[in-house]
Design a protein around this motif. Structure first.
Motif, PDB file in Angstrom:
ATOM      1  N   LEU A 105       2.389  23.228  -3.132  1.00  0.00           N
ATOM      2  CA  LEU A 105       2.643  22.158  -2.476  1.00  0.00           C
ATOM      3  C   LEU A 105       1.334  20.887  -1.642  1.00  0.00           C
ATOM      4  CD1 LEU A 105       5.863  22.705  -1.124  1.00  0.00           C
ATOM      5  CD2 LEU A 105       5.827  22.790  -3.689  1.00  0.00           C
ATOM      6  N   THR A 106       0.506  22.109  -1.394  1.00  0.00           N
ATOM      7  CA  THR A 106      -0.337  20.668  -0.959  1.00  0.00           C
ATOM      8  C   THR A 106      -0.861  19.989  -1.502  1.00  0.00           C
ATOM      9  OG1 THR A 106      -0.476  22.087   1.620  1.00  0.00           O
ATOM     10  CG2 THR A 106      -2.446  21.128   1.025  1.00  0.00           C
ATOM     11  N   ALA A 107      -1.651  20.831  -2.115  1.00  0.00           N
ATOM     12  CA  ALA A 107      -1.976  20.352  -3.710  1.00  0.00           C
ATOM     13  C   ALA A 107      -2.103  19.524  -3.991  1.00  0.00           C
ATOM     14  CB  ALA A 107      -2.670  21.641  -4.381  1.00  0.00           C
ATOM     15  N   TYR A 108      -0.749  19.832  -4.715  1.00  0.00           N
ATOM     16  CA  TYR A 108      -0.243  18.536  -5.659  1.00  0.00           C
ATOM     17  C   TYR A 108       0.051  16.884  -4.759  1.00  0.00           C
ATOM     18  CZ  TYR A 108       2.764  16.609  -8.474  1.00  0.00           C
ATOM     19  OH  TYR A 108       3.908  14.910  -8.969  1.00  0.00           O
ATOM     20  N   LEU A 109       0.630  17.360  -3.889  1.00  0.00           N
ATOM     21  CA  LEU A 109       1.323  15.984  -2.968  1.00  0.00           C
ATOM     22  C   LEU A 109      -0.328  15.008  -2.669  1.00  0.00           C
ATOM     23  CD1 LEU A 109       4.032  17.571  -0.753  1.00  0.00           C
ATOM     24  CD2 LEU A 109       3.954  16.233  -3.035  1.00  0.00           C
ATOM     25  N   THR A 110      -1.042  16.656  -1.855  1.00  0.00           N
ATOM     26  CA  THR A 110      -2.533  15.603  -1.487  1.00  0.00           C
ATOM     27  C   THR A 110      -3.190  14.821  -2.570  1.00  0.00           C
ATOM     28  OG1 THR A 110      -2.780  17.560  -0.038  1.00  0.00           O
ATOM     29  CG2 THR A 110      -4.734  15.920  -0.319  1.00  0.00           C
ATOM     30  N   GLN A 111      -2.647  15.861  -3.507  1.00  0.00           N
ATOM     31  CA  GLN A 111      -4.239  15.073  -4.606  1.00  0.00           C
ATOM     32  C   GLN A 111      -2.752  13.840  -5.601  1.00  0.00           C
ATOM     33  OE1 GLN A 111      -6.768  16.148  -6.173  1.00  0.00           O
ATOM     34  NE2 GLN A 111      -7.155  15.081  -8.080  1.00  0.00           N
ATOM     35  N   THR A 112      -1.423  13.537  -5.358  1.00  0.00           N
ATOM     36  CA  THR A 112      -1.000  12.710  -5.942  1.00  0.00           C
ATOM     37  C   THR A 112      -0.667  11.142  -4.405  1.00  0.00           C
ATOM     38  OG1 THR A 112       0.603  13.560  -6.882  1.00  0.00           O
ATOM     39  CG2 THR A 112       1.017  11.628  -6.323  1.00  0.00           C
ATOM     40  N   ARG A 113      -0.543  11.858  -3.539  1.00  0.00           N
ATOM     41  CA  ARG A 113      -1.575  10.742  -2.374  1.00  0.00           C
ATOM     42  C   ARG A 113      -2.672   9.539  -2.568  1.00  0.00           C
ATOM     43  NH1 ARG A 113      -2.927  13.192   2.965  1.00  0.00           N
ATOM     44  NH2 ARG A 113      -4.692  13.636   1.880  1.00  0.00           N
ATOM     45  N   ASP A 114      -3.702  10.871  -2.703  1.00  0.00           N
ATOM     46  CA  ASP A 114      -5.067  10.487  -3.107  1.00  0.00           C
ATOM     47  C   ASP A 114      -5.372   9.454  -3.717  1.00  0.00           C
ATOM     48  OD1 ASP A 114      -5.785  12.060  -0.283  1.00  0.00           O
ATOM     49  OD2 ASP A 114      -6.569  13.591  -1.303  1.00  0.00           O
ATOM     50  N   GLY A 115      -4.945  10.175  -5.078  1.00  0.00           N
ATOM     51  CA  GLY A 115      -4.635   9.150  -6.564  1.00  0.00           C
ATOM     52  C   GLY A 115      -4.036   7.492  -6.553  1.00  0.00           C
ATOM     53  N   PHE A 116      -3.159   7.492  -5.450  1.00  0.00           N
ATOM     54  CA  PHE A 116      -2.360   6.924  -5.316  1.00  0.00           C
ATOM     55  C   PHE A 116      -2.899   5.469  -4.236  1.00  0.00           C
ATOM     56  CE2 PHE A 116       0.737   4.379  -2.439  1.00  0.00           C
ATOM     57  CZ  PHE A 116       1.229   3.827  -2.766  1.00  0.00           C
ATOM     58  N   VAL A 117      -3.475   6.147  -3.502  1.00  0.00           N
ATOM     59  CA  VAL A 117      -4.406   5.138  -2.283  1.00  0.00           C
ATOM     60  C   VAL A 117      -5.279   4.336  -2.892  1.00  0.00           C
ATOM     61  CG1 VAL A 117      -5.600   5.313  -0.004  1.00  0.00           C
ATOM     62  CG2 VAL A 117      -3.107   6.207  -0.522  1.00  0.00           C
ATOM     63  N   ASN A 118      -6.602   5.291  -3.897  1.00  0.00           N
ATOM     64  CA  ASN A 118      -7.166   4.525  -4.735  1.00  0.00           C
ATOM     65  C   ASN A 118      -6.776   3.505  -5.177  1.00  0.00           C
ATOM     66  OD1 ASN A 118      -8.970   6.865  -3.345  1.00  0.00           O
ATOM     67  ND2 ASN A 118      -9.211   8.223  -4.618  1.00  0.00           N
ATOM     68  N   VAL A 119      -5.991   3.180  -6.023  1.00  0.00           N
ATOM     69  CA  VAL A 119      -5.450   2.295  -6.312  1.00  0.00           C
ATOM     70  C   VAL A 119      -5.207   1.533  -5.930  1.00  0.00           C
ATOM     71  CG1 VAL A 119      -3.489   2.142  -8.184  1.00  0.00           C
ATOM     72  CG2 VAL A 119      -4.970   4.078  -8.860  1.00  0.00           C
ATOM     73  N   ALA A 120      -4.628   2.007  -4.627  1.00  0.00           N
ATOM     74  CA  ALA A 120      -4.118   0.305  -3.594  1.00  0.00           C
ATOM     75  C   ALA A 120      -4.793  -0.163  -3.038  1.00  0.00           C
ATOM     76  CB  ALA A 120      -2.532   0.769  -2.921  1.00  0.00           C
ATOM     77  N   GLU A 121      -5.725   0.790  -2.344  1.00  0.00           N
ATOM     78  CA  GLU A 121      -7.120  -0.023  -2.200  1.00  0.00           C
ATOM     79  C   GLU A 121      -8.124  -0.285  -2.567  1.00  0.00           C
ATOM     80  OE1 GLU A 121      -8.513   3.368   0.561  1.00  0.00           O
ATOM     81  OE2 GLU A 121      -7.005   2.970   2.419  1.00  0.00           O
ATOM     82  N   THR A 122      -7.685   0.032  -4.157  1.00  0.00           N
ATOM     83  CA  THR A 122      -8.942  -1.138  -5.623  1.00  0.00           C
ATOM     84  C   THR A 122      -9.308  -2.569  -5.225  1.00  0.00           C
ATOM     85  OG1 THR A 122      -8.744   0.974  -7.267  1.00  0.00           O
ATOM     86  CG2 THR A 122      -9.706  -0.880  -7.972  1.00  0.00           C
ATOM     87  N   PRO A 123     -10.025  -3.217  -4.876  1.00  0.00           N
ATOM     88  CA  PRO A 123     -10.715  -4.788  -5.019  1.00  0.00           C
ATOM     89  C   PRO A 123      -9.656  -5.406  -6.083  1.00  0.00           C
ATOM     90  CG  PRO A 123     -12.115  -3.696  -4.800  1.00  0.00           C
ATOM     91  CD  PRO A 123     -11.773  -2.357  -4.587  1.00  0.00           C
ATOM     92  N   GLY A 124      -8.565  -6.527  -6.180  1.00  0.00           N
ATOM     93  CA  GLY A 124      -8.109  -7.083  -7.114  1.00  0.00           C
ATOM     94  C   GLY A 124      -6.203  -6.900  -6.835  1.00  0.00           C
ATOM     95  N   SER A 125      -6.622  -4.968  -6.718  1.00  0.00           N
ATOM     96  CA  SER A 125      -4.700  -4.920  -6.674  1.00  0.00           C
ATOM     97  C   SER A 125      -4.008  -6.227  -6.071  1.00  0.00           C
ATOM     98  CB  SER A 125      -4.496  -3.438  -5.856  1.00  0.00           C
ATOM     99  OG  SER A 125      -5.352  -2.684  -5.806  1.00  0.00           O
ATOM    100  N   TRP A 126      -2.747  -6.402  -6.594  1.00  0.00           N
ATOM    101  CA  TRP A 126      -1.400  -7.289  -6.506  1.00  0.00           C
ATOM    102  C   TRP A 126      -0.051  -6.945  -6.335  1.00  0.00           C
ATOM    103  CZ3 TRP A 126       1.769  -9.519 -10.680  1.00  0.00           C
ATOM    104  CH2 TRP A 126       0.989  -8.409 -12.171  1.00  0.00           C
ATOM    105  N   ASN A 127       0.647  -7.619  -5.842  1.00  0.00           N
ATOM    106  CA  ASN A 127       1.804  -7.490  -6.065  1.00  0.00           C
ATOM    107  C   ASN A 127       2.106  -6.149  -4.857  1.00  0.00           C
ATOM    108  OD1 ASN A 127       2.736  -9.399  -8.091  1.00  0.00           O
ATOM    109  ND2 ASN A 127       3.641  -8.106  -9.377  1.00  0.00           N
TER     110      ASN A 127
END
Length: 229
Positions: A67-89
């Motif tokens: 559970l830790t491996a999956y949820l951590t990896q999913t969270r980190d990928g999501f946050v990286n996308v959200a924090e990418t310059p130019g993210s919208w909506n």
């Protein structure tokens, strides 16, 4: 398109999923900074102007490392996308709800957790998919589609027609599933085991491109009992 697919399948995560739990290891809830209520449900909530993340899942699944491996990896990928310059909506949203299933007595049988994951990263079409974890209590090992059935059997010959019937019923229309999809073991990796059934879960577009959203189909154990390992 699911943005985490490559990350979730990374070698480190797969290795984590296949490793037995380590005695004394910290729980997934603690690793993720969550809190556990009186019903032993973990809740993780993070909210800021850029994104909102919510996880809820049972705190007593035996393989906490998975559970830790999956949820951590999913969270980190999501946050990286959200924090990418130019993210919208913004804010982006990630919501994963884990449901517990079980078969057999407390000291035997199986334990399952299935996450329904909703992701909105600003596009017109948010995505919903499933991630399942299954555990053999006696063997202390994960249960996969391959190990669920006896070698040499052909369970999908029985499962595919039942899934087709269930999908038609849920959608209220005839929605043909091609044999290429219906007989493909890769489509059946997310499942949960109970005393009476095995339920398979299909994310958006996984069984039928763009049709019906996320789906699930329950297979009575009686229909596949001779093939179960």
């Amino acid at each position: 398109m699911r943005i985490f697919a490559a990350a979730v399948l990374a070698a480190g995560v797969i290795a984590g999923l296949a490793t037995a739990p380590v005695a004394g290891a910290q729980t997934a809830c603690a690793d993720l900074g969550g809190s556990v209520d009186a019903e032993k449900i973990c809740s993780v909530h993070v909210e800021n102007p850029i994104y909102r993340l919510d996880y809820t899942f049972p705190d007593d699944y035996p393989d906490q490392q998975a559970l830790t491996a999956y949820l951590t990896q999913t969270r980190d990928g999501f946050v990286n996308v959200a924090e990418t310059p130019g993210s919208w909506n913004l804010p982006y949203v990630l919501d994963a709800k884990g449901t517990s299933y079980r078969s057999g007595p407390d000291n035997a049988g199986t334990r399952s957790v299935v996450f329904e994951v909703y992701e909105n990263v600003g596009g017109a079409h948010p995505q919903t998919w499933y991630k399942a974890f299954n555990w053999d209590v006696v063997k202390k090992a994960p249960v996969t589609f391959d190990t669920l059935f006896k070698p040499g059997t052909r369970p999908l010959d029985v499962i595919y027609p039942i899934v087709q019937s269930e999908v038609n019923r849920q959608l209220g229309v005839e929605a043909p599933i091609s044999p290429a999809d219906g007989l493909d073991p890769a489509k059946y990796q997310e499942f949960a085991i109970t005393d009476d059934s095995v339920t398979f879960f299909f994310g958006q577009g996984e069984m039928m491109a763009g049709a019906g959203g996320a789906l699930q189909a329950t297979i009575p154990r009686a229909a596949i009992a001779p093939m179960l390992a």
